[in-house]
Motif scaffolding. Sequence first.
Motif, PDB file in Angstrom:
ATOM      1  N   GLY A 140       0.861  -1.193   0.000  1.00  0.00           N
ATOM      2  CA  GLY A 140       0.000   0.000   0.000  1.00  0.00           C
ATOM      3  C   GLY A 140       0.884   1.225   0.000  1.00  0.00           C
ATOM      4  O   GLY A 140       1.950   1.215   0.629  1.00  0.00           O
ATOM      5  N   PRO A 141       0.476   2.278  -0.691  1.00  0.00           N
ATOM      6  CA  PRO A 141       1.363   3.430  -0.868  1.00  0.00           C
ATOM      7  C   PRO A 141       1.760   4.127   0.438  1.00  0.00           C
ATOM      8  O   PRO A 141       2.894   4.586   0.570  1.00  0.00           O
ATOM      9  N   ASP A 142       0.848   4.172   1.398  1.00  0.00           N
ATOM     10  CA  ASP A 142       1.197   4.914   2.629  1.00  0.00           C
ATOM     11  C   ASP A 142       2.163   4.119   3.510  1.00  0.00           C
ATOM     12  O   ASP A 142       3.082   4.693   4.107  1.00  0.00           O
ATOM     13  N   LEU A 143       1.963   2.809   3.575  1.00  0.00           N
ATOM     14  CA  LEU A 143       2.931   1.996   4.326  1.00  0.00           C
ATOM     15  C   LEU A 143       4.286   2.024   3.612  1.00  0.00           C
ATOM     16  O   LEU A 143       5.335   2.198   4.257  1.00  0.00           O
ATOM     17  N   GLU A 144       4.256   1.898   2.303  1.00  0.00           N
ATOM     18  CA  GLU A 144       5.532   1.904   1.557  1.00  0.00           C
ATOM     19  C   GLU A 144       6.258   3.248   1.736  1.00  0.00           C
ATOM     20  O   GLU A 144       7.488   3.290   1.861  1.00  0.00           O
ATOM     21  N   ALA A 145       5.484   4.334   1.776  1.00  0.00           N
ATOM     22  CA  ALA A 145       6.107   5.657   1.992  1.00  0.00           C
ATOM     23  C   ALA A 145       6.755   5.711   3.386  1.00  0.00           C
ATOM     24  O   ALA A 145       7.855   6.257   3.559  1.00  0.00           O
ATOM     25  N   PHE A 146       6.078   5.129   4.374  1.00  0.00           N
ATOM     26  CA  PHE A 146       6.652   5.102   5.730  1.00  0.00           C
ATOM     27  C   PHE A 146       7.912   4.243   5.758  1.00  0.00           C
ATOM     28  O   PHE A 146       8.945   4.630   6.347  1.00  0.00           O
ATOM     29  N   GLU A 147       7.858   3.098   5.097  1.00  0.00           N
ATOM     30  CA  GLU A 147       9.051   2.232   5.061  1.00  0.00           C
ATOM     31  C   GLU A 147      10.221   2.972   4.413  1.00  0.00           C
ATOM     32  O   GLU A 147      11.356   2.932   4.919  1.00  0.00           O
ATOM     33  N   GLN A 148       9.939   3.684   3.339  1.00  0.00           N
ATOM     34  CA  GLN A 148      11.029   4.407   2.672  1.00  0.00           C
ATOM     35  C   GLN A 148      11.542   5.552   3.549  1.00  0.00           C
ATOM     36  O   GLN A 148      12.738   5.837   3.584  1.00  0.00           O
ATOM     37  N   ARG A 149      10.613   6.176   4.296  1.00  0.00           N
ATOM     38  CA  ARG A 149      11.011   7.272   5.201  1.00  0.00           C
ATOM     39  C   ARG A 149      12.003   6.765   6.249  1.00  0.00           C
ATOM     40  O   ARG A 149      13.018   7.401   6.525  1.00  0.00           O
ATOM     41  N   VAL A 150      11.721   5.594   6.807  1.00  0.00           N
ATOM     42  CA  VAL A 150      12.630   5.042   7.828  1.00  0.00           C
ATOM     43  C   VAL A 150      13.939   4.605   7.159  1.00  0.00           C
ATOM     44  O   VAL A 150      15.033   4.836   7.699  1.00  0.00           O
TER      45      VAL A 150
END
Length: 366
Positions: free
Chosen positions: A51-61
Amino acid sequence: MNTELTERRRELFAATRRLQDAPAEPDHAELERVAAWCADQGLRRDVYGDGPDLEAFEQRVADLLGMQSARFMSSGTMAQQIATRIWSDRSGVTRIGMHPTCHMELHEHRGYRHLHGLDAVFVGRFDAPMTAADLEQVAESMSSLVIELPTRENGGRLAPWAELVELCSLARERGIALHLDGARLWEAAAGYERALDEIAGLFDSVYVSFYKGIGALPGSMLLGPTDFVAEATVWQRRHGGNLFHSTPNWASAAMRLDAQVERMPEYRRRATEVAAVLREIQGVQIVPDQPQVNMFHVLLAGKDDALKLARDRVAEEHDLWLFGGLQPTDVPGVQRFELTVGEAALLVPDGEIAAAFAALFSPDRA
Ligand SMILES: Cc1ncc(COP(=O)(O)O)c(C=O)c1O
């Protein structure tokens, strides 16, 4: 223990100010905050970890730690078994190196052995962080070396930075993959006064936790090169750890991460102050002498049951809950507990902490 006493303690704990971690709040408080935040952000849930929002969080970390990729996982126990399994598969060596206090050894029923057929070789001494000299003494080959920062079980110790760098260089020379048990990496960064990506940059793979210092709902992340994380995602499924969705858990982490990471130096500073207060009290000892992060061990002279009864009395009289469980130490008649300094200890003045601990040892002790 009799149920009446257990129930009375539960009630007392719920009604008393704390010293550990964050101040008490109703169990639903975090769920309500997360729900409001998700609504505010228009957050879209994940489906099986996509999902785009989880993937964005993973990339942020991943960006914060200077790693290529990241995968949210429900537990560190799973994440670290997966990491060590992958490094072993890649090298063809089933032995992994770890500190004798490693969580994988002490608290996971040796899942690495039962689920993955791996063996462990222990590097270092129980009461000190691992060093290059410790690794030099182990001639056996190993696929990966698990390094925990800080080492929780001996009081949250950090090896001096230069020694950590030396240990990592030696492991690299020997072709050993470096895995960071970063359950408390946020805390370690404050202890080292170094950036997260500088620390993570020493390692091939990293696990971080969100429910400890970050205070989020349970969850972790495994980070590393993109092909490693892709392989880890397959193992996550095999472990039954790829949930249909885990939105509240990662949303809670995403909501809190930045603000909590910023608070770490303050928690570390407060830990130093609290340690200084406790060191002055007869019957109390601090390990290590100078806290290196926002946690340390507190040693109390006395027997387990008597100390717990005294703790209950202090909670009633001083409105301060000093500790939960106690563990025996090598010294008969001395117990210990781990104190993690967070928001709660910032709210209790030094004088009140001193008075409450001194009262543990007062003559009218129950
Ligand atoms: C140092 C360390 N590593 C790994 C873990 C495992 O984390 P989890 O509870 O998410 O499985 C913990 C949990 O307490 C820990 O303290």
